[in-house]
Design a protein around this motif. Structure first.
Motif, mmCIF file in Angstrom:
data_model
loop_
_atom_site.group_PDB
_atom_site.id
_atom_site.type_symbol
_atom_site.label_atom_id
_atom_site.label_comp_id
_atom_site.label_asym_id
_atom_site.label_seq_id
_atom_site.Cartn_x
_atom_site.Cartn_y
_atom_site.Cartn_z
ATOM 1 N N SER A 113 51.193 63.734 77.871
ATOM 2 C CA SER A 113 51.971 63.203 79.008
ATOM 3 C C SER A 113 52.281 61.712 78.834
ATOM 4 N N GLU A 124 59.105 62.327 78.459
ATOM 5 C CA GLU A 124 59.231 63.775 78.687
ATOM 6 C C GLU A 124 60.360 64.415 77.884
ATOM 7 N N LEU A 177 49.446 72.231 79.013
ATOM 8 C CA LEU A 177 49.806 70.878 78.574
ATOM 9 C C LEU A 177 48.706 69.923 79.040
ATOM 10 N N TYR A 186 58.192 69.585 83.237
ATOM 11 C CA TYR A 186 57.209 70.501 82.622
ATOM 12 C C TYR A 186 57.322 71.893 83.252
ATOM 13 N N VAL A 196 55.821 75.318 81.513
ATOM 14 C CA VAL A 196 54.384 75.029 81.493
ATOM 15 C C VAL A 196 53.742 75.762 82.671
#
Ligand code: SF4
Length: 381
Positions: A74, A78, A100, A115, A120
């Motif tokens: 992270s 992104e 993640l 995400y 994710v």
């Protein structure tokens, strides 16, 4: 070449992707993770894409779990996560779980939204402790309030949430662990990984300990506190399913279970280690070699080890016994053409009166057995 040949048999595998960048290096960390190397991020993502492409050309496999770990995935912009996922989606995919890793202080709503859009399903957050003194002592770049803020932000999205917490950190005592457990209760994660500190060579803590400058709990105290943690988490319906992992029913990590069940997984990225069709391999762990090999059109693998059936059996025993459900005796018989209880009778008999095992259709450790599992492994191996 070897992986290519064996890979032709592969069906469904997990994919681990390593992102080796962090904002700051924690004092206990010896992972392939670097602070202040942001200039490498862009070329690194290009190289990762080259690596995926080499595997796509040479292997027939379907990806069913993705785990992007690090480092701090992270931490990077992104857009890079988006580029990675778009490349991965070019593999045949039947994704059951997509995890993640994130750290507090490195996420915001826009990142989380992206995400989520990328598919994710699970965020693993590096909390480590809810005690500011402890966080400061281990060199984390967040405080408790930031972690709580970020957890509340994550909970507004549709992710399963896992916390990483640690035991035996400098400055940590029983009252600090009780505080951690109170926050676990209030914040209600789906999953927890609670690991004891390991002094890895290369970490700042290792050097401090060598000089006698690191104050840690003694082993008995650590075991007592860990047993308390196990009981308290069970009260919160976070049940131990692996020696250091706890989950609400149905929230066990599918990807991590592949490691413990010795199933195949492909690993890409700097210093990553994978396991495909009985070959364990590791990638180069410095940027220059990693890039050089990929630019030459080669997989960045620097070591390969074929795991014989004999070695596989030992690994199988150790990894299965890390899990609370243990070794399924019928599965063992099919896999290794042997009766586990007869083959290892001598070692089992040595501990049988000590309340070490539960034996029914599975062979598993009791809580006491888990604590002392190394003694049993030494007998067996
Ligand atoms: S954030 Fe994680 S990977 Fe990065 S330095 Fe700290 S422990 Fe290591």
């Amino acid at each position: 070449m070897y992986l290519k040949k064996l890979g032709a048999k592969m069906k469904k595998v997990g994919l681990y992707i390593h992102i080796p960048f962090c904002e700051k290096k924690c004092y206990y960390c010896d992972f392939t993770a670097f602070a202040h190397l942001d200039r490498w991020i862009e070329p690194y993502i290009k190289n990762l894409k080259r690596e995926f492409s080499l595997y796509r050309q040479s292997l027939t496999l379907t990806i069913d779990t993705i785990y992007i770990g690090g480092g701090t995935p992270s931490y990077i912009d992104e857009k890079y996560i988006s580029e990675i996922v778009n490349e991965v989606r070019k593999f045949p995919c039947e994704i059951k779980e997509f995890s993640l890793e994130c750290n507090p202080n490195s996420i915001n709503k826009d990142k989380l939204k992206l995400y989520e859009d990328l598919g994710v399903t699970r965020i693993s957050l590096g909390v480590q402790s809810f005690d500011d003194l402890v966080l400061n002592n281990i060199g984390r770049n967040h405080k408790k309030d930031i972690a709580i803020r970020d957890i509340e932000m994550i909970k507004n999205f549709d992710f399963d949430l896992s916390f990483d917490l640690m035991l035996n950190l400098p400055g940590q005592d029983f009252s600090s662990i009780k505080k951690d457990l109170a926050y676990v209760k209030a914040l209600d994660p789906d999953h927890i990984s609670w690991y004891s500190l390991i002094l890895d060579k290369g970490s700042r803590f290792y050097a401090l300990n060598e000089k006698g400058k690191l104050e840690l709990m003694d082993d008995d105290r650590e075991v007592d506190i860990f047993n308390y943690i196990v009981d308290e988490l069970a009260r919160l319906n976070l049940n131990r399913y692996e020696i250091s992992n706890f989950a609400k029913p149905g929230k066990e990590s599918i990807h991590n279970k592949k490691y413990w069940d010795i199933e195949g997984y492909l690993a890409c990225g700097l210093g990553a280690s994978g396991f495909l069709s009985n070959v364990r391999y590791s990638n180069a762990s410095n940027f220059v070699s990693y890039e050089k090999m990929l630019k030459e059109g080669k997989k960045p693998i620097v070591s390969r080890e074929f795991i014989s059936q004999k070695e596989r059996e030992k690994e199988y025993i150790i990894f299965k016994l890390r899990q609370t459900r243990g070794i399924n005796l019928e599965e063992f018989r099919k896999e290794f053409k042997a009766d586990f209880l007869k083959k290892y009778k001598k070692a089992i008999d040595k501990f049988i009166d000590d309340d070490f095992f539960v034996i029914d259709d599975c062979f598993s450790f009791t809580k006491k057995g888990m604590e002392l599992s190394n003694e049993f492994y030494l007998e067996i191996i």
